[in-house]
Write an enzyme that holds these catalytic residues in place. Structure first.
Site, PDB file in Angstrom:
ATOM      1  N   LYS A 152      85.437 -56.648 -35.735  1.00 55.48           N
ATOM      2  CA  LYS A 152      86.407 -56.254 -36.764  1.00 55.48           C
ATOM      3  C   LYS A 152      87.822 -56.152 -36.214  1.00 55.48           C
ATOM      4  O   LYS A 152      88.794 -56.335 -36.938  1.00 55.48           O
ATOM      5  CB  LYS A 152      86.005 -54.913 -37.388  1.00 55.48           C
ATOM      6  CG  LYS A 152      84.746 -55.021 -38.226  1.00 55.48           C
ATOM      7  CD  LYS A 152      84.566 -53.829 -39.131  1.00 55.48           C
ATOM      8  CE  LYS A 152      83.391 -54.078 -40.054  1.00 55.48           C
ATOM      9  NZ  LYS A 152      83.067 -52.943 -40.894  1.00 55.48           N
ATOM     10  N   LYS A 157      78.862 -56.581 -47.592  1.00 54.06           N
ATOM     11  CA  LYS A 157      79.811 -56.298 -48.657  1.00 54.06           C
ATOM     12  C   LYS A 157      81.229 -56.644 -48.234  1.00 54.06           C
ATOM     13  O   LYS A 157      82.115 -56.735 -49.065  1.00 54.06           O
ATOM     14  CB  LYS A 157      79.712 -54.849 -49.106  1.00 54.06           C
ATOM     15  CG  LYS A 157      79.944 -53.799 -48.061  1.00 54.06           C
ATOM     16  CD  LYS A 157      79.566 -52.451 -48.661  1.00 54.06           C
ATOM     17  CE  LYS A 157      79.456 -51.383 -47.598  1.00 54.06           C
ATOM     18  NZ  LYS A 157      78.678 -50.239 -48.070  1.00 54.06           N
ATOM     19  N   LYS A 159      74.660 -62.213 -41.917  1.00 54.83           N
ATOM     20  CA  LYS A 159      73.962 -61.226 -42.743  1.00 54.83           C
ATOM     21  C   LYS A 159      74.655 -61.029 -44.084  1.00 54.83           C
ATOM     22  O   LYS A 159      75.874 -61.211 -44.199  1.00 54.83           O
ATOM     23  CB  LYS A 159      73.825 -59.904 -41.989  1.00 54.83           C
ATOM     24  CG  LYS A 159      75.126 -59.187 -41.767  1.00 54.83           C
ATOM     25  CD  LYS A 159      74.889 -57.768 -41.259  1.00 54.83           C
ATOM     26  CE  LYS A 159      76.225 -57.017 -41.277  1.00 54.83           C
ATOM     27  NZ  LYS A 159      76.138 -55.606 -41.040  1.00 54.83           N
TER      28      LYS A 159
HETATM   29  P1  AMP Z   1      77.008 -50.857 -44.755  1.00 48.55           P
HETATM   30  O1  AMP Z   1      76.885 -51.710 -45.959  1.00 48.55           O
HETATM   31  O2  AMP Z   1      77.509 -51.644 -43.582  1.00 48.55           O
HETATM   32  O3  AMP Z   1      77.689 -49.546 -44.960  1.00 48.55           O
HETATM   33  O4  AMP Z   1      75.521 -50.498 -44.348  1.00 48.55           O
HETATM   34  C1  AMP Z   1      74.724 -49.521 -44.991  1.00 48.55           C
HETATM   35  C2  AMP Z   1      73.322 -49.636 -44.418  1.00 48.55           C
HETATM   36  O5  AMP Z   1      72.731 -50.873 -44.813  1.00 48.55           O
HETATM   37  C3  AMP Z   1      73.272 -49.618 -42.882  1.00 48.55           C
HETATM   38  O6  AMP Z   1      72.138 -48.905 -42.468  1.00 48.55           O
HETATM   39  C4  AMP Z   1      73.130 -51.074 -42.522  1.00 48.55           C
HETATM   40  O7  AMP Z   1      72.462 -51.251 -41.294  1.00 48.55           O
HETATM   41  C5  AMP Z   1      72.306 -51.613 -43.679  1.00 48.55           C
HETATM   42  N1  AMP Z   1      72.607 -53.027 -43.925  1.00 48.55           N
HETATM   43  C6  AMP Z   1      73.831 -53.542 -44.261  1.00 48.55           C
HETATM   44  N2  AMP Z   1      73.750 -54.885 -44.425  1.00 48.55           N
HETATM   45  C7  AMP Z   1      72.448 -55.224 -44.187  1.00 48.55           C
HETATM   46  C8  AMP Z   1      71.729 -56.457 -44.219  1.00 48.55           C
HETATM   47  N3  AMP Z   1      72.317 -57.609 -44.535  1.00 48.55           N
HETATM   48  N4  AMP Z   1      70.404 -56.428 -43.924  1.00 48.55           N
HETATM   49  C9  AMP Z   1      69.787 -55.258 -43.617  1.00 48.55           C
HETATM   50  N5  AMP Z   1      70.405 -54.070 -43.576  1.00 48.55           N
HETATM   51  C10 AMP Z   1      71.722 -54.029 -43.858  1.00 48.55           C
END
Ligand code: AMP
Ligand code: TRP
Length: 325
Positions: A111, A195, A192
C-alpha cells in the site's frame, strides 16, 4: 470460555471474500467463545477517506455484521474509536516495536509503494491492530490469510512485552479457514477479491441480488482447455470456482471437480448455491435497515462491555511499564 477477537475496516462494502474468509468464522465462534467483534474505524484513517463516507460506512459495517448473523445477545459488537484504550495501548506497544519489523509488513509495502507521502499511520497500522487484539486477552483471532503476518507481529509484541515487563498479555493464535481463506476476484483470479480494487464484475457483494450473483458467476474467467480439475497454479479461475463450490457444499474442491464435466454446469450450481448462502444475509439486512436505532443500541452496549475489559488490560500494561497510577 476462550476469547475470540476480530476486526473489520469500514472502508467499503462487504464482499464474498470477507464473508467466506472471515464472517462465517466469526458467526461460528460466537457460540462457543466469548466473542468481541470490532468495526475498526481508526484503521480506515490510514488511507484517504471522506469523513461523511467513513461515518456512514462505520454504521453500515455494524449493520452488516448483524446481517451476516452475529447475535448481540451472545457476542459483543463495537466501534474501535468508542473505546479510547485502543490508541492508548498502541502508544505503549509502539515503544517496544521496531522500525525494521514494521517495514517488513507486506501490506505496508504494497500500500505504501508508489505514494509520495506515506502516512505514519499506515506504517504503524499493525501496532494498532496488535493493541486491538491484546487489549482483550484474546485467545483466537479469525482472519483471512492476508492478515497472518500482522497476527504474527501481535504475538511477537505480546511476548516481547511480557518478557521485558512481566506477564501482561495473552499470546493470541490465528484461525484461518482451510478452504476459502483466499477468495479470488472472479475476473482476475490471480488476485484476491478486494474492496479496495474496482472490479465490479469480479467482486460479489454480500448484498447483491440473485440476478447479479448469477451474472457475475456466469461471466467468471476460467480457461480454454475446459479440463475439469482442481489446480490453483495452472487453473486459478477454475480453482477459485471449485473452492467456492466446496464452501457451499461442504465437500473438498477435488471432490467437487469430479462431479462435473462442463464449466457451465458448475457455474450454474455455484450461482444457485451462493444465492442461497447469502439469502439470509440479504433478508436480515432489509429488516435491520428499517430499525437503525437498534443498531446504535447494540454499539452502545458493545462499547461499554469492551471498555470494561480494555481499561483493565491497559491499566495493567501501563503499570508494568512504570506509568504512575
Ligand atoms: P478487509 O476487507 O481487508 O477489512 O478484511 C476483512 C476480513 O476479511 C479480514 O479477516 C480479511 O482477511 C478477510 N478477507 C478480505 N478479503 C478476503 C478474500 N478475498 N478472501 C478471504 N478473506 C478475505
Ligand atoms: N487489519 C485487519 C484487516 O485489514 C482489520 C483488523 C484491525 C483486525 N484490527 C484487527 C483483524 C484485529 C483482526 C484483529 O482486515
Amino acid at each position: 470460555m476462550p476469547r475470540v477477537f476480530s476486526g473489520v475496516k469500514p472502508s467499503g462494502d462487504f464482499h464474498l471474500g470477507n464473508y467466506i474468509g472471515a464472517f462465517r468464522q466469526w458467526v461460528a465462534h460466537q457460540e462457543d467463545h466469548d466473542a468481541l467483534y470490532c468495526v475498526v474505524d481508526l484503521h480506515a484513517l490510514t488511507e484517504e477517506i471522506d469523513p461523511e463516507y467513513l461515518r456512514r460506512k462505520t454504521f453500515e459495517a455494524a449493520l452488516n455484521l448483524l446481517a451476516v448473523g452475529l447475535d448481540p445477545a451472545v457476542c459483543t459488537i463495537f466501534v474501535q474509536s468508542h473505546v479510547p484504550e485502543h490508541p492508548r495501548l498502541t502508544w505503549l506497544l509502539e515503544c517496544s516495536a521496531s522500525m525494521g519489523e514494521l517495514r517488513r509488513m507486506t501490506q505496508f509495502k504494497a500500500k505504501g509503494s508508489g505514494q509520495e507521502a506515506v502516512r505514519v499511520g499506515l506504517f504503524t497500522y499493525p501496532v494498532l491492530m496488535a493493541a486491538d487484539i491484546l487489549l482483550y486477552d484474546t485467545d483466537l483471532v479469525p482472519v483471512g490469510e492476508d492478515q497472518r503476518q500482522h497476527l504474527e507481529l501481535a504475538r511477537e509484541l505480546a511476548q516481547r512485552f511480557n518478557h521485558r515487563y512481566g506477564a501482561t498479555f495473552s499470546v493470541p493464535q490465528a484461525a484461518t479457514p482451510g478452504v476459502g481463506a483466499r477468495v479470488m476476484d472472479l475476473q482476475h483470479p490471480e488476485r484476491k477479491m478486494s474492496k479496495s480494487v474496482d472490479s465490479p464484475l469480479g467482486t460479489v457483494d454480500v448484498l447483491d441480488d440473485p440476478a447479479d450473483i448469477a451474472r457475475k458467476v456466469k461471466k467468471a474467467v476460467t480457461d480454454t482447455d475446459a479440463q475439469m480439475r482442481y489446480d490453483p497454479g495452472a487453473k486459478p479461475g477454475l480453482a477459485n470456482l471449485l473452492e467456492l463450490m466446496a464452501v457451499v457444499t461442504g465437500k473438498g474442491p477435488d471432490e467437487v471437480a469430479s462431479g462435473y464435466t462442463r464449466y457451465g454446469d458448475l457455474k450454474a450450481d455455484l450461482a444457485d448455491g451462493l444465492v442461497e448462502l447469502l439469502r439470509p444475509v440479504r433478508e436480515r439486512h432489509r429488516t435491520l435497515s428499517a430499525e437503525p436505532e437498534s443498531v446504535h443500541e447494540v454499539l452502545r452496549t458493545g462499547a461499554a462491555r469492551a471498555h470494561e475489559i480494555a481499561s483493565a488490560t491497559y491499566a495493567r500494561a501501563a503499570r508494568a511499564m512504570g506509568l504512575l497510577a
